[in-house]
Design a protein around this motif. Structure first.
Motif, PDB file in Angstrom:
ATOM      1  N   TRP A  55       9.632   0.108   7.736  1.00 54.57           N
ATOM      2  CA  TRP A  55       9.786   1.490   7.292  1.00 54.57           C
ATOM      3  C   TRP A  55       8.564   1.841   6.452  1.00 54.57           C
ATOM      4  O   TRP A  55       8.371   1.344   5.353  1.00 54.57           O
ATOM      5  CB  TRP A  55      11.057   1.656   6.484  1.00 54.57           C
ATOM      6  CG  TRP A  55      11.300   3.070   6.049  1.00 54.57           C
ATOM      7  CD1 TRP A  55      11.231   3.569   4.791  1.00 54.57           C
ATOM      8  CD2 TRP A  55      11.664   4.163   6.900  1.00 54.57           C
ATOM      9  NE1 TRP A  55      11.507   4.917   4.779  1.00 54.57           N
ATOM     10  CE2 TRP A  55      11.790   5.309   6.072  1.00 54.57           C
ATOM     11  CE3 TRP A  55      11.887   4.305   8.274  1.00 54.57           C
ATOM     12  CZ2 TRP A  55      12.129   6.563   6.569  1.00 54.57           C
ATOM     13  CZ3 TRP A  55      12.229   5.552   8.765  1.00 54.57           C
ATOM     14  CH2 TRP A  55      12.355   6.656   7.925  1.00 54.57           C
ATOM     15  N   LEU A  56       7.708   2.723   6.981  1.00 53.81           N
ATOM     16  CA  LEU A  56       6.416   2.969   6.354  1.00 53.81           C
ATOM     17  C   LEU A  56       6.362   4.112   5.352  1.00 53.81           C
ATOM     18  O   LEU A  56       5.460   4.118   4.509  1.00 53.81           O
ATOM     19  CB  LEU A  56       5.358   3.205   7.438  1.00 53.81           C
ATOM     20  CG  LEU A  56       5.003   1.976   8.294  1.00 53.81           C
ATOM     21  CD1 LEU A  56       3.821   2.297   9.189  1.00 53.81           C
ATOM     22  CD2 LEU A  56       4.691   0.761   7.440  1.00 53.81           C
ATOM     23  N   PRO A  57       7.263   5.109   5.399  1.00 52.61           N
ATOM     24  CA  PRO A  57       7.161   6.158   4.383  1.00 52.61           C
ATOM     25  C   PRO A  57       7.245   5.563   2.965  1.00 52.61           C
ATOM     26  O   PRO A  57       8.238   4.936   2.596  1.00 52.61           O
ATOM     27  CB  PRO A  57       8.363   7.048   4.674  1.00 52.61           C
ATOM     28  CG  PRO A  57       8.628   6.868   6.131  1.00 52.61           C
ATOM     29  CD  PRO A  57       8.310   5.427   6.394  1.00 52.61           C
ATOM     30  N   GLY A  58       6.190   5.759   2.204  1.00 50.48           N
ATOM     31  CA  GLY A  58       6.141   5.224   0.848  1.00 50.48           C
ATOM     32  C   GLY A  58       5.737   3.768   0.745  1.00 50.48           C
ATOM     33  O   GLY A  58       5.558   3.252  -0.366  1.00 50.48           O
ATOM     34  N   ALA A  59       5.587   3.074   1.878  1.00 48.30           N
ATOM     35  CA  ALA A  59       5.207   1.659   1.843  1.00 48.30           C
ATOM     36  C   ALA A  59       3.728   1.530   1.497  1.00 48.30           C
ATOM     37  O   ALA A  59       2.921   2.424   1.755  1.00 48.30           O
ATOM     38  CB  ALA A  59       5.499   1.000   3.188  1.00 48.30           C
ATOM     39  N   ARG A  60       3.374   0.366   0.927  1.00 52.77           N
ATOM     40  CA  ARG A  60       1.987   0.096   0.526  1.00 52.77           C
ATOM     41  C   ARG A  60       1.407  -0.971   1.446  1.00 52.77           C
ATOM     42  O   ARG A  60       1.923  -2.083   1.529  1.00 52.77           O
ATOM     43  CB  ARG A  60       1.926  -0.353  -0.933  1.00 52.77           C
ATOM     44  CG  ARG A  60       2.520   0.638  -1.910  1.00 52.77           C
ATOM     45  CD  ARG A  60       2.250   0.202  -3.345  1.00 52.77           C
ATOM     46  NE  ARG A  60       0.817   0.306  -3.643  1.00 52.77           N
ATOM     47  CZ  ARG A  60       0.200  -0.435  -4.547  1.00 52.77           C
ATOM     48  NH1 ARG A  60       0.872  -1.369  -5.207  1.00 52.77           N
ATOM     49  NH2 ARG A  60      -1.086  -0.278  -4.784  1.00 52.77           N
ATOM     50  N   LEU A  61       0.327  -0.611   2.134  1.00 53.84           N
ATOM     51  CA  LEU A  61      -0.336  -1.507   3.085  1.00 53.84           C
ATOM     52  C   LEU A  61      -1.710  -1.885   2.550  1.00 53.84           C
ATOM     53  O   LEU A  61      -2.493  -1.019   2.148  1.00 53.84           O
ATOM     54  CB  LEU A  61      -0.481  -0.825   4.452  1.00 53.84           C
ATOM     55  CG  LEU A  61      -1.371  -1.535   5.477  1.00 53.84           C
ATOM     56  CD1 LEU A  61      -0.737  -2.858   5.917  1.00 53.84           C
ATOM     57  CD2 LEU A  61      -1.643  -0.631   6.679  1.00 53.84           C
ATOM     58  N   LEU A  62      -2.017  -3.184   2.581  1.00 53.59           N
ATOM     59  CA  LEU A  62      -3.321  -3.696   2.181  1.00 53.59           C
ATOM     60  C   LEU A  62      -4.046  -4.215   3.415  1.00 53.59           C
ATOM     61  O   LEU A  62      -3.544  -5.119   4.101  1.00 53.59           O
ATOM     62  CB  LEU A  62      -3.152  -4.826   1.163  1.00 53.59           C
ATOM     63  CG  LEU A  62      -4.426  -5.546   0.724  1.00 53.59           C
ATOM     64  CD1 LEU A  62      -5.346  -4.593  -0.031  1.00 53.59           C
ATOM     65  CD2 LEU A  62      -4.091  -6.765  -0.119  1.00 53.59           C
ATOM     66  N   CYS A  63      -5.220  -3.663   3.703  1.00 55.40           N
ATOM     67  CA  CYS A  63      -6.059  -4.170   4.789  1.00 55.40           C
ATOM     68  C   CYS A  63      -7.098  -5.105   4.185  1.00 55.40           C
ATOM     69  O   CYS A  63      -7.985  -4.652   3.443  1.00 55.40           O
ATOM     70  CB  CYS A  63      -6.733  -3.027   5.536  1.00 55.40           C
ATOM     71  SG  CYS A  63      -5.593  -1.972   6.456  1.00 55.40           S
ATOM     72  N   VAL A  64      -6.990  -6.384   4.493  1.00 59.32           N
ATOM     73  CA  VAL A  64      -7.889  -7.393   3.935  1.00 59.32           C
ATOM     74  C   VAL A  64      -9.068  -7.535   4.891  1.00 59.32           C
ATOM     75  O   VAL A  64      -9.047  -8.321   5.832  1.00 59.32           O
ATOM     76  CB  VAL A  64      -7.145  -8.720   3.736  1.00 59.32           C
ATOM     77  CG1 VAL A  64      -8.051  -9.761   3.083  1.00 59.32           C
ATOM     78  CG2 VAL A  64      -5.906  -8.504   2.876  1.00 59.32           C
ATOM     79  N   GLY A  65     -10.117  -6.756   4.637  1.00 59.17           N
ATOM     80  CA  GLY A  65     -11.190  -6.572   5.601  1.00 59.17           C
ATOM     81  C   GLY A  65     -10.753  -5.533   6.619  1.00 59.17           C
ATOM     82  O   GLY A  65      -9.599  -5.542   7.068  1.00 59.17           O
ATOM     83  N   ASP A  66     -11.670  -4.611   6.978  1.00 61.00           N
ATOM     84  CA  ASP A  66     -11.233  -3.568   7.914  1.00 61.00           C
ATOM     85  C   ASP A  66     -12.393  -3.020   8.733  1.00 61.00           C
ATOM     86  O   ASP A  66     -12.535  -1.811   8.890  1.00 61.00           O
ATOM     87  CB  ASP A  66     -10.539  -2.424   7.167  1.00 61.00           C
ATOM     88  CG  ASP A  66      -9.747  -1.526   8.111  1.00 61.00           C
ATOM     89  OD1 ASP A  66      -9.252  -2.038   9.141  1.00 61.00           O
ATOM     90  OD2 ASP A  66      -9.630  -0.314   7.847  1.00 61.00           O
ATOM     91  N   HIS A  67     -13.202  -3.913   9.288  1.00 61.25           N
ATOM     92  CA  HIS A  67     -14.245  -3.446  10.207  1.00 61.25           C
ATOM     93  C   HIS A  67     -13.646  -2.740  11.412  1.00 61.25           C
ATOM     94  O   HIS A  67     -14.275  -1.856  12.004  1.00 61.25           O
ATOM     95  CB  HIS A  67     -15.104  -4.631  10.670  1.00 61.25           C
ATOM     96  CG  HIS A  67     -16.122  -4.264  11.686  1.00 61.25           C
ATOM     97  ND1 HIS A  67     -15.959  -4.508  13.039  1.00 61.25           N
ATOM     98  CD2 HIS A  67     -17.318  -3.636  11.571  1.00 61.25           C
ATOM     99  CE1 HIS A  67     -16.996  -4.054  13.691  1.00 61.25           C
ATOM    100  NE2 HIS A  67     -17.840  -3.531  12.842  1.00 61.25           N
TER     101      HIS A  67
END
Length: 513
Positions: free
Chosen positions: A134-146
């Motif tokens: 469930w993504l509304p309000g969720a926090r996503l971390l992209c560890v490197g994002d080429h």
């Protein structure tokens, strides 16, 4: 051809799928066959050697008159690698935008193991995240994002809070240019994860495909998660080299993770043909034993070599020499009070690890500091200088890069014989220059907080009053990106923007008060 397929046994499905494509009347390049079938380049080349082929400008097919002979050898359907393929037609607008964004992105840097994922792959990552969580309000971390997965997520799920940490300043600047609300932080994961990149619900990473690189990136992703978070990992290996996959999976096992899912060949790439231009997608969940394992891994001195190629590759550092004691401090008889980094053990000065130096302010005051910056960590140079208030910092290392111009507000810089000397300049005249200097003198502090207090003090010196909320409003209008960011975490383009933004708030101060 039958003999080749028999030798492959149960694993011949990939070859049979490639054979079907070559017999469908279309022209196929070698790279397209590799990517479409997720099969190693060498395996596809072995198939092509056994077939009668027509060649058209580097593309191949089996002559139409010969295709009936192979009908009984086909594998008509590819492996079921795509759980969200049925959703893609509903997001054609996002796919079109992503195609343009990826085409316009900074070029891949092979020394960082960059291989671009296809636009369809990046979109499917975003769709899978939304299908499983469930993504509304969720926090996503992209560890490197080429690969620009952060932009795909914001296009498909704009209500998701997304942060990117990356060593490549070009990628961070490009992501910010799109103005999609992605938060960017500079980080060399060998040196640490930014303090503001913690407490996320989900993390996604496509790391260097070495045990060292995958283990480090996943450990940093876990460091940035809540206890009930998930890590999505893209990792691939050739069907010819299962031992390489085993070593990487062993590194994951050492982190005491559970595997919630593995989607085979989910990720496709422009390149990486040795592994079939494809990688699996893992969904990993931490256990109660994961955090101690992460702490143990990260407490060890981080290795510079985590990549598969270039001067920072694992192989290039296997025989790296120990630091020598001769002439370690460079020209001019420099006598430091403190050593930062890896120095010969017989030197008498107190010392601190580079990771600790960047993570928190050094407890004791030091006037003269010598920093050893090893090969591969040169991008940390501006942060090394911002991490201290020492009067004179000498940094030694090969091929030291240029320092952002904004640091001349703090240091007078000079180079000689492989050393960079940074001598702290006196406090400046002028209100805006004083506020800027205050921010840069507090490299570990939250930039907006230091900025706010400096504006309040400036207003007080002018005989007026500025509330905290009024100061926050000035900063937010001039630099909406500054919230929660420290100077050490700031991408270079944000540091460059800082001087003008500070001047804007100081100029607006009179009207506000």
């Amino acid at each position: 051809m039958e003999r080749l397929l028999d030798e492959a046994g149960a694993g011949s499905r990939r070859l049979r799928h490639a054979l079907m494509l070559l017999c469908d009347g279309q022209w196929w390049t070698l790279a397209d066959l590799v990517r479409e079938t997720a099969t190693a380049r060498r395996t596809i080349e072995a198939l092509l050697r056994e077939l009668p082929l027509e060649d058209k400008a580097g593309a191949f097919r089996v002559p139409l008159t010969d295709t009936p002979a192979y009908q009984g050898l086909f594998a008509v359907a590819p492996p079921p690698e795509d759980p969200v393929g049925h959703l893609i037609p509903h997001y054609s607008h996002a796919l079109e935008r992503l195609t343009a964004l990826i085409a316009g992105a900074p070029r891949a840097r092979h020394v960082l193991d960059h291989v671009s994922a296809t636009p369809e792959t990046v979109l499917r990552r975003a769709l899978l995240l939304g299908a499983r969580f469930w993504l509304p309000g969720a926090r996503l971390l992209c560890v490197g994002d080429h690969d620009l997965t952060s932009l795909a997520v914001k296009l498909v799920h704009p209500e998701t809070d997304v942060t990117v940490v990356d060593i490549d300043e070009r990628i961070l600047a490009y992501i910010d240019e799109q103005r999609l609300g992605v938060r960017t932080r500079w980080a060399d994961l060998r040196l640490g994860l930014p303090a503001s990149a913690k407490d996320h619900d989900l993390a996604l990473t496509d790391p260097p495909y070495t045990p060292e690189g995958t283990g480090l990136f996943v450990a940093r992703a876990l460091e940035g998660l809540t206890d009930d978070g998930r890590v999505l990992l893209a990792y691939g290996a050739s069907e010819r080299t299962p031992m390489l996959a085993f070593k990487v999976q062993q590194a994951l096992s050492d982190l005491n993770l559970t595997y919630e899912a593995i989607y085979p060949d989910f990720n496709r790439y422009f390149g990486a043909e040795a592994i079939g231009s494809a990688a699996d997608l893992y969904i990993l969940r931490p256990t109660s034993k994961t955090r101690p394992a992460v702490t143990s891994l990260l407490s060890r001195q981080p290795a510079t070599a985590i990549y598969t190629q270039g001067p920072q590759s694992v192989e290039s550092h296997q025989d790296a020499p120990e630091p020598a004691a001769t002439g370690v401090f460079g020209p001019g008889g420099f006598d430091p009070d403190l050593l930062v980094g890896d120095w010969p053990k017989d030197l008498p000065q107190p010392r601190v690890k580079l990771t600790t130096w960047l993570a928190k302010p050094y407890a004791a005051a030091a006037d003269r500091v010598a920093v050893a910056l090893p090969p591969g960590l040169e991008a940390a140079l501006p942060r090394v200088l911002l991490a201290t208030r020492a009067g004179h910092v000498r940094v030694l290392g090969p091929a030291l890069p240029a320092v952002p111009g904004v640091l001349t507000a703090v240091y007078e810089l000079s180079t000689a014989s492989g050393a960079l000397d940074a001598v702290r300049v006196p406090q400046p005249d002028g209100d805006a220059a004083a506020v800027l200097r205050k921010i840069l003198d507090n490299g570990h502090a939250k930039l907006a907080n230091t900025w706010r207090e400096a504006l309040i003090a400036l207003a007080r010196a002018q005989g007026t009053t500025l509330t905290k909320n009024e100061a926050r409003t000035l900063i937010r209008e001039a630099a909406p990106w500054a919230e929660g960011l420290t100077p050490l975490e700031a991408p270079a383009h944000r540091l460059s923007d800082l001087q003008e933004a500070v001047s804007t708030t100081v100029s607006a101060l009179t009207g506000t008060t």
